[in-house]
Design an enzyme around this catalytic site. Structure first.
Site, short mmCIF file in Angstrom:
data_model
loop_
_atom_site.label_atom_id
_atom_site.label_comp_id
_atom_site.label_asym_id
_atom_site.label_seq_id
_atom_site.Cartn_x
_atom_site.Cartn_y
_atom_site.Cartn_z
N THR A 77 0.80 -1.22 0.00
CA THR A 77 0.00 0.00 0.00
C THR A 77 0.84 1.27 0.00
O THR A 77 0.42 2.27 -0.59
CB THR A 77 -0.96 0.03 1.20
OG1 THR A 77 -0.22 -0.09 2.41
CG2 THR A 77 -1.98 -1.10 1.09
N CYS A 78 1.98 1.27 0.64
CA CYS A 78 2.79 2.50 0.70
C CYS A 78 3.26 2.93 -0.69
O CYS A 78 3.36 4.11 -0.97
CB CYS A 78 3.99 2.31 1.62
SG CYS A 78 3.52 2.15 3.34
N SER A 79 3.55 1.97 -1.54
CA SER A 79 4.04 2.29 -2.88
C SER A 79 2.99 2.03 -3.96
O SER A 79 3.29 2.15 -5.15
CB SER A 79 5.33 1.51 -3.17
OG SER A 79 5.14 0.13 -2.93
#
Length: 128
Positions: free
Chosen positions: A95-97
């Protein structure tokens, strides 16, 4: 400054669009070690085109951490699909990237089953 927006417009700006446009996703997706002509990518888009709104929202949540698309569509929230992982393992959402790590599954049926399993069994920290 907020008074220039209606409540509905403000909700769209803050929350995003409830509808997920698969064609918009196709136009704006970033692929790594895959191309749009790769059998796995063709299977991916064929599979998700048959999904309902809740399943598509779950996919977006799995990849980005948010179940809605920004007002300007996927060009403002470009997601990536990376080729990786073993074909007997589940896809991974980062999710962060905004990345989906997708193994090179043998067919659409296997891809669909594994992707739905990953989405349904992931730990969403109570946000979904």
């Amino acid at each position: 400054y907020l008074r220039i927006f209606s409540p509905g417009e403000l909700e769209l700006l803050i929350c995003g669009l409830p509808e997920i446009d698969i064609e918009d996703m196709k136009r704006n997706i970033i692929l790594s070690r895959y191309t749009m002509d790769s059998p796995t990518i063709k299977c991916f888009f064929s599979a998700i085109s048959k999904w309902d709104k809740e399943q598509l929202a779950g996919l977006l949540q799995f990849i980005t951490g948010n179940s809605k698309v920004p007002v300007n569509g996927f060009k403002d929230k470009r997601i990536s699909i990376y080729k990786g992982g073993e074909t007997n393992s589940l896809p991974q959402g980062r999710t962060c990237s905004k990345v989906l790590v997708l193994p090179d599954y043998q067919n659409e049926e296997v891809l669909n089953k594994k992707l739905l399993q990953a989405i349904n069994e992931c730990d969403t920290f109570g946000f979904l």
